[in-house]
Enzyme design. Structure first.
Site, PDB file in Angstrom:
ATOM      1  N   ARG A  95       0.814  -1.226   0.000  1.00 31.83           N
ATOM      2  CA  ARG A  95       0.000   0.000   0.000  1.00 31.83           C
ATOM      3  C   ARG A  95       0.844   1.271   0.000  1.00 31.83           C
ATOM      4  O   ARG A  95       0.398   2.327   0.411  1.00 31.83           O
ATOM      5  CB  ARG A  95      -0.991   0.008   1.178  1.00 31.83           C
ATOM      6  CG  ARG A  95      -2.007  -1.122   1.125  1.00 31.83           C
ATOM      7  CD  ARG A  95      -3.187  -0.847   2.022  1.00 31.83           C
ATOM      8  NE  ARG A  95      -4.182  -1.899   1.894  1.00 31.83           N
ATOM      9  CZ  ARG A  95      -4.345  -2.886   2.766  1.00 31.83           C
ATOM     10  NH1 ARG A  95      -3.572  -2.949   3.831  1.00 31.83           N
ATOM     11  NH2 ARG A  95      -5.273  -3.787   2.575  1.00 31.83           N
TER      12      ARG A  95
ATOM     13  N   LYS B 180       2.413  11.306 -12.200  1.00 30.87           N
ATOM     14  CA  LYS B 180       1.523  10.436 -12.960  1.00 30.87           C
ATOM     15  C   LYS B 180       2.196   9.085 -13.181  1.00 30.87           C
ATOM     16  O   LYS B 180       3.347   9.022 -13.622  1.00 30.87           O
ATOM     17  CB  LYS B 180       1.185  11.055 -14.318  1.00 30.87           C
ATOM     18  CG  LYS B 180       0.131  12.138 -14.267  1.00 30.87           C
ATOM     19  CD  LYS B 180      -0.245  12.558 -15.684  1.00 30.87           C
ATOM     20  CE  LYS B 180      -1.368  13.567 -15.693  1.00 30.87           C
ATOM     21  NZ  LYS B 180      -1.753  13.946 -17.071  1.00 30.87           N
TER      22      LYS B 180
ATOM     23  N   GLU C 267       8.178  17.698 -25.902  1.00 26.69           N
ATOM     24  CA  GLU C 267       7.611  18.217 -24.652  1.00 26.69           C
ATOM     25  C   GLU C 267       8.182  19.596 -24.325  1.00 26.69           C
ATOM     26  O   GLU C 267       7.485  20.465 -23.802  1.00 26.69           O
ATOM     27  CB  GLU C 267       7.870  17.241 -23.507  1.00 26.69           C
ATOM     28  CG  GLU C 267       7.217  15.867 -23.673  1.00 26.69           C
ATOM     29  CD  GLU C 267       5.701  15.898 -23.539  1.00 26.69           C
ATOM     30  OE1 GLU C 267       5.138  16.946 -23.150  1.00 26.69           O
ATOM     31  OE2 GLU C 267       5.065  14.863 -23.830  1.00 26.69           O
TER      32      GLU C 267
ATOM     33  N   LYS D  96       6.572  23.038 -15.682  1.00 26.62           N
ATOM     34  CA  LYS D  96       5.698  21.934 -15.288  1.00 26.62           C
ATOM     35  C   LYS D  96       5.458  21.911 -13.781  1.00 26.62           C
ATOM     36  O   LYS D  96       4.326  21.680 -13.327  1.00 26.62           O
ATOM     37  CB  LYS D  96       6.270  20.590 -15.746  1.00 26.62           C
ATOM     38  CG  LYS D  96       5.316  19.447 -15.395  1.00 26.62           C
ATOM     39  CD  LYS D  96       5.606  18.154 -16.084  1.00 26.62           C
ATOM     40  CE  LYS D  96       4.502  17.149 -15.789  1.00 26.62           C
ATOM     41  NZ  LYS D  96       4.725  15.835 -16.431  1.00 26.62           N
TER      42      LYS D  96
ATOM     43  N   GLU E 152      -4.947  16.991 -11.677  1.00 27.41           N
ATOM     44  CA  GLU E 152      -5.498  17.320 -12.989  1.00 27.41           C
ATOM     45  C   GLU E 152      -7.007  17.572 -12.954  1.00 27.41           C
ATOM     46  O   GLU E 152      -7.781  17.038 -13.745  1.00 27.41           O
ATOM     47  CB  GLU E 152      -5.178  16.198 -13.988  1.00 27.41           C
ATOM     48  CG  GLU E 152      -5.215  16.676 -15.443  1.00 27.41           C
ATOM     49  CD  GLU E 152      -4.687  15.633 -16.416  1.00 27.41           C
ATOM     50  OE1 GLU E 152      -3.591  15.863 -16.958  1.00 27.41           O
ATOM     51  OE2 GLU E 152      -5.337  14.595 -16.606  1.00 27.41           O
TER      52      GLU E 152
ATOM     53  N   ARG F 229      -3.908  21.845 -14.833  1.00 30.65           N
ATOM     54  CA  ARG F 229      -2.918  20.859 -15.268  1.00 30.65           C
ATOM     55  C   ARG F 229      -3.273  20.235 -16.619  1.00 30.65           C
ATOM     56  O   ARG F 229      -2.396  19.747 -17.332  1.00 30.65           O
ATOM     57  CB  ARG F 229      -2.751  19.767 -14.206  1.00 30.65           C
ATOM     58  CG  ARG F 229      -1.661  18.753 -14.563  1.00 30.65           C
ATOM     59  CD  ARG F 229      -1.303  17.823 -13.430  1.00 30.65           C
ATOM     60  NE  ARG F 229      -0.297  16.858 -13.855  1.00 30.65           N
ATOM     61  CZ  ARG F 229       0.376  16.053 -13.059  1.00 30.65           C
ATOM     62  NH1 ARG F 229       0.158  16.097 -11.755  1.00 30.65           N
ATOM     63  NH2 ARG F 229       1.266  15.205 -13.533  1.00 30.65           N
TER      64      ARG F 229
ATOM     65  N   ASN G 155      -1.747  18.575 -21.538  1.00 27.88           N
ATOM     66  CA  ASN G 155      -2.168  17.572 -22.513  1.00 27.88           C
ATOM     67  C   ASN G 155      -2.235  18.112 -23.939  1.00 27.88           C
ATOM     68  O   ASN G 155      -2.714  17.417 -24.836  1.00 27.88           O
ATOM     69  CB  ASN G 155      -3.544  17.012 -22.116  1.00 27.88           C
ATOM     70  CG  ASN G 155      -3.481  16.186 -20.849  1.00 27.88           C
ATOM     71  OD1 ASN G 155      -2.584  15.365 -20.678  1.00 27.88           O
ATOM     72  ND2 ASN G 155      -4.415  16.415 -19.939  1.00 27.88           N
TER      73      ASN G 155
ATOM     74  N   HIS H  49      -1.645  15.876 -26.887  1.00 29.54           N
ATOM     75  CA  HIS H  49      -1.634  14.494 -26.425  1.00 29.54           C
ATOM     76  C   HIS H  49      -2.889  13.706 -26.802  1.00 29.54           C
ATOM     77  O   HIS H  49      -2.833  12.480 -26.922  1.00 29.54           O
ATOM     78  CB  HIS H  49      -1.410  14.448 -24.913  1.00 29.54           C
ATOM     79  CG  HIS H  49       0.006  14.719 -24.513  1.00 29.54           C
ATOM     80  ND1 HIS H  49       0.638  15.906 -24.799  1.00 29.54           N
ATOM     81  CD2 HIS H  49       0.928  13.953 -23.870  1.00 29.54           C
ATOM     82  CE1 HIS H  49       1.890  15.865 -24.331  1.00 29.54           C
ATOM     83  NE2 HIS H  49       2.081  14.685 -23.773  1.00 29.54           N
TER      84      HIS H  49
ATOM     85  N   HIS I  47      -1.906  10.425 -28.455  1.00 31.47           N
ATOM     86  CA  HIS I  47      -2.212   9.122 -27.872  1.00 31.47           C
ATOM     87  C   HIS I  47      -3.018   8.258 -28.834  1.00 31.47           C
ATOM     88  O   HIS I  47      -2.848   7.031 -28.882  1.00 31.47           O
ATOM     89  CB  HIS I  47      -2.977   9.290 -26.557  1.00 31.47           C
ATOM     90  CG  HIS I  47      -2.121   9.768 -25.432  1.00 31.47           C
ATOM     91  ND1 HIS I  47      -2.635  10.170 -24.218  1.00 31.47           N
ATOM     92  CD2 HIS I  47      -0.779   9.916 -25.314  1.00 31.47           C
ATOM     93  CE1 HIS I  47      -1.657  10.550 -23.418  1.00 31.47           C
ATOM     94  NE2 HIS I  47      -0.523  10.403 -24.066  1.00 31.47           N
TER      95      HIS I  47
ATOM     96  N   HIS J 272       6.564   8.127 -28.457  1.00 27.66           N
ATOM     97  CA  HIS J 272       5.581   9.000 -27.797  1.00 27.66           C
ATOM     98  C   HIS J 272       5.779  10.465 -28.165  1.00 27.66           C
ATOM     99  O   HIS J 272       4.840  11.150 -28.577  1.00 27.66           O
ATOM    100  CB  HIS J 272       5.663   8.833 -26.281  1.00 27.66           C
ATOM    101  CG  HIS J 272       4.843   9.836 -25.529  1.00 27.66           C
ATOM    102  ND1 HIS J 272       3.461   9.863 -25.582  1.00 27.66           N
ATOM    103  CD2 HIS J 272       5.204  10.875 -24.734  1.00 27.66           C
ATOM    104  CE1 HIS J 272       3.012  10.870 -24.850  1.00 27.66           C
ATOM    105  NE2 HIS J 272       4.040  11.490 -24.322  1.00 27.66           N
TER     106      HIS J 272
END
Length: 369
Positions: A124, A146, A188, A230, A240, A244, A248, A251, A255, A269
């Site tokens: 955990r 993330k 990026e 960032k 997000e 935030r 994206n 993206h 994606h 990517h």
């Protein structure tokens, strides 16, 4: 102690440092004050990184002494899977770790994502640190917490937010990268200039070639500016829920391209993000949000650097209908409405919901290739 820059990611209840410099891996005990207190030090890397950065790996092993253990995964986006997540968890649990163990990601974004998710799941939650070894990971995925694996339905659909204890960016790790990986990182970097800082875009116009050739002083400055942008955004919106989402930009389209190509090496990517930003800029103009000036500057800059930005450059053929299908599995889709981060101008991003699918289909018919 070697010279380095330090930034802090300041979150609501927690903050952590980003160290940026050269040859910092050997300084890990000074950079991570409680390093010696951890019960086990588990390095997670991939086969390519282990081969290219074996000396860096051995440095961590020597500093960890008898507490050291490592797991080496295959390289590539397909490693972000249930199969490899289970393998990694079971391999580490076999060592009978406790909650005082530390996981170290020594690798790019793929290894960072699966390491962060594993750290969140084991017992955990155990600590982890990021030592990103690609330009893309150094300026983007290692910062912000993330973590995820992919699904057959799309990229990064299974994951969580899990912040590292620290990020150590040591730029000598970039020297073994192939050109395509450097370009992926540049994607990026370019994104930050478009969504946040027009003067940074001007810096990239003057120094793009130096960045791509990994000139030390220029690359350190570029990484620092990127991480600062960032970190500021993440500090305002860790999970997000608001601002935030501007990260994206490019993206949603990107994606979808990765998903269509099966997360293969046909397109990396960052390369997909470059294509995605081009399409996002074209969509911004198509919807009347921006004029062609910013698109022209984007294209001229990439042409000067000889960086491709269209689907045909990668010999990817996809119908608008099929492309829409892949877009619909994006995480940002809500109530079956497609949401894009678009631009009104430099540093003026806007979240735009396309309510009529026909509008997007007509746009793709005219602009996809």
């Amino acid at each position: 102690m070697k010279k380095f820059s330090k930034l802090n990611v300041k979150l609501k209840d927690y903050s952590y440092p980003i160290f940026i410099g050269e040859n910092l891996i050997s300084e890990i005990m000074d950079l991570i004050p409680k390093f010696e207190d951890y019960s086990k030090i588990i390095v997670i890397t991939d086969k390519v990184v282990l081969k290219n950065l074996f000396q860096s790996y051995k440095k961590i092993e020597r500093l960890s002494k008898k507490k050291f253990f490592s797991v080496t995964l295959p390289s590539g986006e397909k490693t972000k899977s249930f199969q490899h997540l289970q393998f990694l968890c079971e391999k580490i649990l076999k060592e009978k770790i406790d909650r005082d163990a530390l996981l170290i990601c020594l690798g790019g974004g793929v290894i960072g994502d699966i390491t962060g998710l594993t750290a969140n799941l084991l017992l955990r939650g155990v600590d982890f640190i990021q030592i990103p070894t690609t330009l893309l990971a150094q300026v983007d995925s290692s910062v912000g917490g993330k973590t995820a694996i992919n699904s057959r339905y799309g990229k990064n659909l299974i994951g969580s937010f899990n912040q590292p204890k620290a990020v150590i960016i040591s730029t000598e790790t970039l020297k073994k990268l192939e050109k395509r990986q450097v370009i992926s990182g540049y994607a990026e970097i370019l994104k930050y200039s478009l969504i946040s800082d027009k003067s940074f875009f001007g810096f990239l116009q003057k120094n793009g070639k130096k960045i791509l050739s990994l000139d030390t002083a220029t690359i350190i400055k570029t990484i620092k500016v990127s991480c600062k942008i960032k970190s500021k955004i993440v500090g305002k919106d860790e999970k997000e829920k608001g601002i935030r989402e501007i990260l994206n930009f490019g993206h949603t389209f990107g994606h979808a391209i990765e998903s269509f190509t099966g997360f293969s090496k046909k397109i990396f990517h960052g390369e997909a993000v470059i294509l995605g930003m081009y399409l996002a800029l074209k969509l911004s103009n198509y919807l009347g949000l921006c004029d062609t000036n910013i698109i022209n500057k984007f294209c001229i800059h990439l042409n000067e650097l000889k960086i491709p930005y269209k689907l045909r450059d990668y010999k990817i053929k996809i119908s608008p209908l099929n492309f829409l299908k892949h877009i619909k599995f994006d995480k940002k889709i809500k109530n079956n409405k497609m949401k894009f981060i678009l631009l009104q101008d430099f540093a003026k991003p806007v979240a735009y919901v396309v309510k009529d699918e026909n509008i997007l289909n007509n746009f793709l018919e005219k602009n996809l290739f």
